[in-house]
Design a protein around this motif. Sequence first.
Motif, short mmCIF file in Angstrom:
data_model
loop_
_atom_site.label_atom_id
_atom_site.label_comp_id
_atom_site.label_asym_id
_atom_site.label_seq_id
_atom_site.Cartn_x
_atom_site.Cartn_y
_atom_site.Cartn_z
N GLY A 219 0.82 -1.19 0.00
CA GLY A 219 0.00 0.00 0.00
C GLY A 219 0.86 1.24 0.00
O GLY A 219 2.04 1.21 -0.36
N GLY A 220 0.27 2.35 0.42
CA GLY A 220 0.94 3.63 0.39
C GLY A 220 2.00 3.77 1.47
O GLY A 220 2.18 2.92 2.33
N GLY A 241 7.56 3.36 -4.83
CA GLY A 241 8.18 3.11 -6.13
C GLY A 241 8.65 4.42 -6.74
O GLY A 241 8.07 4.91 -7.72
N ILE A 242 9.68 5.04 -6.14
CA ILE A 242 10.24 6.27 -6.72
C ILE A 242 11.28 5.82 -7.74
O ILE A 242 12.47 5.69 -7.45
CB ILE A 242 10.83 7.19 -5.63
CG1 ILE A 242 9.75 7.53 -4.60
CG2 ILE A 242 11.40 8.47 -6.26
CD1 ILE A 242 10.23 8.35 -3.43
N SER A 273 5.59 2.44 -12.09
CA SER A 273 5.55 3.64 -12.92
C SER A 273 6.76 4.53 -12.65
O SER A 273 7.18 4.71 -11.50
CB SER A 273 4.26 4.42 -12.62
OG SER A 273 4.24 5.65 -13.31
N MET A 274 7.33 5.09 -13.70
CA MET A 274 8.43 6.05 -13.54
C MET A 274 7.93 7.31 -12.86
O MET A 274 6.88 7.85 -13.22
CB MET A 274 9.01 6.39 -14.92
CG MET A 274 10.02 7.53 -14.90
SD MET A 274 10.69 7.94 -16.53
CE MET A 274 9.24 8.55 -17.40
N GLU A 275 8.68 7.82 -11.89
CA GLU A 275 8.33 9.07 -11.22
C GLU A 275 9.33 10.19 -11.49
O GLU A 275 9.00 11.35 -11.34
CB GLU A 275 8.20 8.84 -9.71
CG GLU A 275 7.19 7.76 -9.31
CD GLU A 275 5.73 8.09 -9.63
OE1 GLU A 275 5.48 9.01 -10.42
OE2 GLU A 275 4.84 7.41 -9.10
N THR A 276 10.56 9.83 -11.85
CA THR A 276 11.57 10.85 -12.17
C THR A 276 12.30 10.46 -13.45
O THR A 276 12.74 9.31 -13.60
CB THR A 276 12.60 11.01 -11.04
OG1 THR A 276 11.94 11.47 -9.86
CG2 THR A 276 13.69 12.00 -11.42
N THR A 323 8.90 12.05 -4.28
CA THR A 323 7.45 11.83 -4.29
C THR A 323 7.07 10.72 -5.25
O THR A 323 7.50 10.72 -6.41
CB THR A 323 6.72 13.13 -4.67
OG1 THR A 323 7.00 14.14 -3.69
CG2 THR A 323 5.21 12.89 -4.74
N GLU A 324 6.26 9.79 -4.75
CA GLU A 324 5.65 8.78 -5.61
C GLU A 324 4.27 9.32 -6.00
O GLU A 324 3.34 9.28 -5.23
CB GLU A 324 5.51 7.44 -4.88
CG GLU A 324 4.94 6.34 -5.76
CD GLU A 324 4.74 5.03 -5.00
OE1 GLU A 324 4.86 3.97 -5.62
OE2 GLU A 324 4.44 5.08 -3.79
N TYR A 325 4.14 9.84 -7.21
CA TYR A 325 2.91 10.52 -7.61
C TYR A 325 1.75 9.55 -7.83
O TYR A 325 0.61 9.85 -7.49
CB TYR A 325 3.14 11.31 -8.90
CG TYR A 325 4.19 12.38 -8.81
CD1 TYR A 325 3.99 13.52 -8.04
CD2 TYR A 325 5.40 12.26 -9.49
CE1 TYR A 325 4.96 14.51 -7.96
CE2 TYR A 325 6.37 13.23 -9.42
CZ TYR A 325 6.15 14.36 -8.66
OH TYR A 325 7.12 15.34 -8.59
#
Length: 429
Positions: A219-220, A241-242, A273-276, A323-325
């Motif tokens: 989870g978060g 998942g950053i 998912s890519m965040e950066t 941040t993991e958006y």
Amino acid sequence: MSEPAIRTIPAETGDAQALITALAQAARVAQRQLAALPSAARAAALHRAAEALRAATPAVLEANRRDLAAGRAAGLSAAMLDRLALDEGRIAGIADAVIAVAGLPDPVGQVIDTSEPPNGLKFQRIRVPIGTIGIIYESRPNVTADAAALCVRSGNAALLRGGSEAVHSNRAIHAALVEGLVAGGVPAEAVQLVPSQDRACVGAMLTANGLIDMIVPRGGKSLVARVQADARVPVLAHLDGINHTYIHAAADPAMAEAIAVNAKLRRTGICGSMETLLIDSLYPQAAALVAALIEAGCEVRGDGRAQALDPRVIPASANDWDTEYLDAILSVACVDGLDDALAHIARHSSAHTDVIVTADTDAAERFLAEVDSAIVMHNASSQFADGGEFGLGAEIGIATGRLHARGPVALEGLTTYKWQVRGSGQIRP
């Protein structure tokens, strides 16, 4: 679909600790029975469970509609609603994943190594189930089936505690699975769903040392942080998942654009998912790459050099790099070569999945060797960070720590080992 004939434990006992204790004690009894079943029997029971889930598709969809309606009313984001949503195709995919797990090689009983010293004793190290696994998760109802299948196949009992946003979906999926498992000879208590959404049940699971053998949080950030802070039970942690994608100076432009857009936007609400996005200052198509992401519907936040590439780039804050958006938002930084990229990743990565896109083999190999993440990729989208894509059938989570298991955790990660020693009357001098 008829309700499975199982022993029920009241959902509202007024005492979360008593409820979890009762569930965990039942699980431990069932786990011993499950572990004694032949591998073929456990696999066959999973086939029955998948069949029952397919048959229950209308009931699961109706339950999911209730959850989605409640989620919209509660203001869940589009990404969270996507994680929650089911349709006939997704339910079929969940059932297919159960079948895939059933067909995987059984790790239980596998001989890890053997030795025989001069005294004639024969030592063997063999894989055995961990025992009772507590899974605490949010949003994604497919976890109910994935976790159940992986635990049953590896001889472990599962105690599942899903999030309130997916409560009806989880219950419908669980009921179908248990119906099939019981028909296949698996004790119903081998896969239990905590029947209460009382948050105190989470705390009771985290302190059930001696009853629950391992906790897996999915989870978060706040959930994982609470589990790690409060648990008295060993935890297999899955942090944010950053994930970074580094576009090296020698990257092929068409490949770089395709990978970056897919890594960010294929599904924004998953942990892969890519965040950066890191763009090398010598990469010649940086402006076109940023424009492609914006035109595909992504909000881009960048450092000064990234903002200079396109006037639509929003200034990034210091918090954006950590941040993991889980949304169509991306942080973009320009870096001066591989060393600068490695330093940025070391500062900000959550050790989940990091990617380099380049035609330079030496740069790729250095990146693969030096980035200390659970998954490191070359010329591929980070969206492949998934147990099914790794040939594991399904996953119970992606572990970002360094102990026991790392990366997608499937059957082998749900086993430990014991020593078997065979002698012929030896005594120690």
